[in-house]
Design an enzyme around this catalytic site. Structure first.
Site, PDB file in Angstrom:
ATOM      1  CE  LYS A   1      45.965  17.743  -2.290  1.00 14.92           C
ATOM      2  NZ  LYS A   1      45.323  16.859  -3.274  1.00 14.92           N
TER       3      LYS A   1
ATOM      4  CD  GLN B   1      42.268  17.058  -5.385  1.00 18.17           C
ATOM      5  OE1 GLN B   1      43.334  17.590  -5.111  1.00 18.17           O
ATOM      6  NE2 GLN B   1      41.804  16.028  -4.694  1.00 18.17           N
TER       7      GLN B   1
ATOM      8  CG  ASP C   1      48.875  13.328  -6.414  1.00 16.31           C
ATOM      9  OD1 ASP C   1      49.093  13.508  -5.199  1.00 16.31           O
ATOM     10  OD2 ASP C   1      47.826  13.678  -6.980  1.00 16.31           O
TER      11      ASP C   1
END
Ligand code: NAP
Length: 287
Positions: free
Chosen positions: A53, A97, A120
């Site tokens: 990422k 994460q 997200d």
């Protein structure tokens, strides 16, 4: 019939070039789009994901900050870090994460992220926005699947879409996105009595289960579009999806490969959400 491939790498390249152009335009106005990625603990898969990422951000001209913490970081300290990032004007998107260590309530941490920075798309405000058709951030994986359907010019209106899986991050938002495009949507899960009876009716099948060969050729209507979200390992240890690719590609009209399908699209949509977040902030501060 041999299905045509929907190439997630090629589509990602196009979309990431658009992100880079938008990032350059923002920079010309003095705004550097920034993503913060927070990793707690040493999960090897998570380490690979965050590295990918961060690299994708750099390649597309986005500023990224990787914050790594030991597995024993307290929930209170993590919440304090999220709050600091919420208040940091250089950061437009925040990604924590998952999975988090067991002593941390992941949902509490997600809800602590400012919805305007929830790139997200896991915050309850983002889920509510998707459900009601309001502006928000869509979860990256199903958003990427929608882009793949868009890339082949597929008209979803009036079609029957079957989503296998009902998780909050893939199955449920996927179903809502397909519904928003006026598909008739069936959601299947582990208690579905006859999965094949459902998928054989489908013009579009999205498999998001996490088990190999959940979808085999006899379960697919000829010409259907098959999107494979699954990430599994085969007997040789190689990455594979939920779909029996070799069999299904002889029946389907379109199919996404694993690797090279939904995976790269997920990271791409994170970049798209981050640039969108930065543009929204810049627009709000200009008025
Ligand atoms: P998840 O939370 O474990 O959900 C899996 C879903 O599959 C559940 O709803 C479960 O039903 C259903 N299911 C399990 N066995 C089934 C069966 N035999 N028939 C029908 N449905 C069944 O997983 P997830 O987070 O949604 O992820 C799904 C897969 O996508 C995983 O392989 C994951 O690694 C992959 N993934 C890939 C990407 C990417 O970027 N490519 C991103 C995210 C996830 P119940 O609800 O009844 O338990």
């Amino acid at each position: 019939m041999t299905a045509q491939l929907i190439d997630g790498n090629a589509l990602s390249k196009t979309l990431r070039a658009e992100v880079a152009t938008r990032a350059a335009a923002l920079k010309a106005r003095g705004v550097v789009p920034g993503l913060a990625v927070v990793l707690v603990g040493e999960n090897p898969a998570s380490q690979v994901y965050v590295r990918n990422k961060v690299k994708a951000c750099e390649d597309s001209g986005l500023h990224s900050v990787l914050e790594k913490y030991p597995a024993d970081l307290s929930e209170a300290d993590l919440l304090a870090r999220v709050e600091a990032l919420n208040n940091d004007p250089a950061i437009h998107g925040i990604l924590v994460q998952l999975p988090l260590p067991a002593h941390i309530d992941a949902q509490k941490v997600i809800e602590a992220i400012a919805p305007a920075k929830d790139v997200d798309g896991f915050h309850v405000a983002s889920a509510g926005a998707l459900m009601t058709g309001s502006p928000g951030f869509w979860p990256c994986t199903p958003y990427g699947c929608m882009k793949m359907l868009e890339s082949i010019g597929y008209e979803l209106r009036g079609k029957h879409a079957v989503v296998i899986g009902r998780s909050n991050i893939v199955g449920k938002p996927m179903a809502l996105m397909l519904l928003a495009k006026s598909a008739t949507v069936t959601i299947c899960h582990s208690a579905t009595a006859d999965l094949g009876a459902m998928t054989r009716q489908a013009d579009v099948v999205v498999a998001a289960v996490g088990k190999r060969n959940v979808l085999t050729a006899d379960m697919v209507k000829p010409g259907a579009v098959v999107i494979d979200v699954g990430m599994n390992r085969n007997d040789e240890g190689k990455l594979c999806g939920d779909v029996d690719f070799a069999g299904v590609r002889e029946v389907a009209g379109w199919i996404t490969p694993v690797p090279g399908g939904v995976g790269p699209m997920t990271i791409t949509m994170l970049l798209v959400n981050t640039i969108e977040a930065a543009e929204r902030t810049a627009a709000a501060s200009a008025t």
